[in-house]
Design a protein around this motif. Sequence first.
Motif, PDB file in Angstrom:
ATOM      1  N   MET A   1       0.852  -1.174   0.000  1.00 38.43           N
ATOM      2  CA  MET A   1       0.000   0.000   0.000  1.00 38.43           C
ATOM      3  C   MET A   1       0.893   1.230   0.000  1.00 38.43           C
ATOM      4  O   MET A   1       1.759   1.375   0.837  1.00 38.43           O
ATOM      5  N   GLU A   2       0.669   2.090  -0.950  1.00 42.62           N
ATOM      6  CA  GLU A   2       1.521   3.266  -1.059  1.00 42.62           C
ATOM      7  C   GLU A   2       0.943   4.451  -0.290  1.00 42.62           C
ATOM      8  O   GLU A   2      -0.254   4.482   0.001  1.00 42.62           O
ATOM      9  N   ALA A   3       1.830   5.401   0.018  1.00 47.98           N
ATOM     10  CA  ALA A   3       1.422   6.614   0.716  1.00 47.98           C
ATOM     11  C   ALA A   3       2.032   7.811   0.000  1.00 47.98           C
ATOM     12  O   ALA A   3       3.143   7.730  -0.522  1.00 47.98           O
ATOM     13  N   VAL A   4       1.305   8.921  -0.005  1.00 47.46           N
ATOM     14  CA  VAL A   4       1.708  10.109  -0.745  1.00 47.46           C
ATOM     15  C   VAL A   4       1.872  11.273   0.216  1.00 47.46           C
ATOM     16  O   VAL A   4       1.127  11.402   1.188  1.00 47.46           O
ATOM     17  N   ALA A   5       2.863  12.122  -0.068  1.00 43.44           N
ATOM     18  CA  ALA A   5       3.021  13.389   0.652  1.00 43.44           C
ATOM     19  C   ALA A   5       3.346  14.460  -0.370  1.00 43.44           C
ATOM     20  O   ALA A   5       4.098  14.218  -1.318  1.00 43.44           O
ATOM     21  N   LYS A   6       2.761  15.640  -0.192  1.00 44.12           N
ATOM     22  CA  LYS A   6       2.966  16.743  -1.141  1.00 44.12           C
ATOM     23  C   LYS A   6       3.455  17.975  -0.411  1.00 44.12           C
ATOM     24  O   LYS A   6       3.029  18.250   0.706  1.00 44.12           O
ATOM     25  N   LEU A   7       4.325  18.700  -1.076  1.00 41.15           N
ATOM     26  CA  LEU A   7       4.854  19.953  -0.567  1.00 41.15           C
ATOM     27  C   LEU A   7       4.597  21.001  -1.632  1.00 41.15           C
ATOM     28  O   LEU A   7       5.036  20.834  -2.773  1.00 41.15           O
ATOM     29  N   LYS A   8       3.872  22.046  -1.289  1.00 46.75           N
ATOM     30  CA  LYS A   8       3.468  23.025  -2.301  1.00 46.75           C
ATOM     31  C   LYS A   8       4.101  24.388  -2.046  1.00 46.75           C
ATOM     32  O   LYS A   8       4.382  24.754  -0.914  1.00 46.75           O
ATOM     33  N   ASN A   9       4.299  25.111  -3.129  1.00 48.37           N
ATOM     34  CA  ASN A   9       4.808  26.488  -3.116  1.00 48.37           C
ATOM     35  C   ASN A   9       6.136  26.631  -2.386  1.00 48.37           C
ATOM     36  O   ASN A   9       6.301  27.499  -1.534  1.00 48.37           O
ATOM     37  N   VAL A  10       7.089  25.792  -2.733  1.00 45.37           N
ATOM     38  CA  VAL A  10       8.436  25.887  -2.175  1.00 45.37           C
ATOM     39  C   VAL A  10       9.174  26.970  -2.948  1.00 45.37           C
ATOM     40  O   VAL A  10       9.264  26.908  -4.170  1.00 45.37           O
ATOM     41  N   PRO A  11       9.714  27.980  -2.271  1.00 44.82           N
ATOM     42  CA  PRO A  11      10.346  29.092  -2.993  1.00 44.82           C
ATOM     43  C   PRO A  11      11.757  28.779  -3.482  1.00 44.82           C
ATOM     44  O   PRO A  11      12.717  29.456  -3.145  1.00 44.82           O
ATOM     45  N   THR A  12      11.868  27.716  -4.268  1.00 46.76           N
ATOM     46  CA  THR A  12      13.124  27.314  -4.883  1.00 46.76           C
ATOM     47  C   THR A  12      12.815  26.987  -6.336  1.00 46.76           C
ATOM     48  O   THR A  12      11.720  26.519  -6.627  1.00 46.76           O
ATOM     49  N   SER A  13      13.753  27.200  -7.217  1.00 46.30           N
ATOM     50  CA  SER A  13      13.463  26.883  -8.610  1.00 46.30           C
ATOM     51  C   SER A  13      13.323  25.379  -8.777  1.00 46.30           C
ATOM     52  O   SER A  13      14.015  24.600  -8.120  1.00 46.30           O
TER      53      SER A  13
END
Length: 129
Positions: A1-13
Motif C-alpha cells: 500500500m503506497e502513501a503520498v506526501a505533497k509539498l506546495k509552493n516551495v520558494p526554490t526553482s
Amino acid sequence: MEAVAKLKNVPTSPRKMRVVADLVRGQRVSNALNILKFEAKQGAGRIEKLLLSAISNWEAKNEEAKLEEADLFVKEIYVDSGRILKRLRPAPQGRAHRIRKRSNHVTVVVDSMNASASKEGSNTENSEN
C-alpha cells in the motif's frame, strides 16, 4: 500500500529541486534519508522533511504492519513548477529587467517492497493462465 506526501509552493526553482529529487528516486527510505541528511544542496532539508511525512502517512494507513518489516522505498518523486512571481529590477539607461522568482511543488510516493513484489507476482501468475 503506497502513501503520498505533497509539498506546495516551495520558494526554490524547480531545476534546483529536481537535482536533489533525482538523488533519492528509487532508493530505500533509510538510504534516502541518509543521503538527504548529508546533502548540502538547498532543497535537501525540505525533501527530507517531506519524506518523513510520507513515511508517517504510510504508517497511518498500515497500522497493522511494522515499519522495519515493510522495507519502504521511494516509488515516485517528482517536482512540478509552481507559480512564478514576476519582479522588476532596474537596469541601465532607465530600463527594467524582469526577474522571475520561481517556486515548485514536490510529490513523494513511498511503497513497501514486499507489497509491490507480491502484486507483480500475482499479475504474472494471472497472465500465464
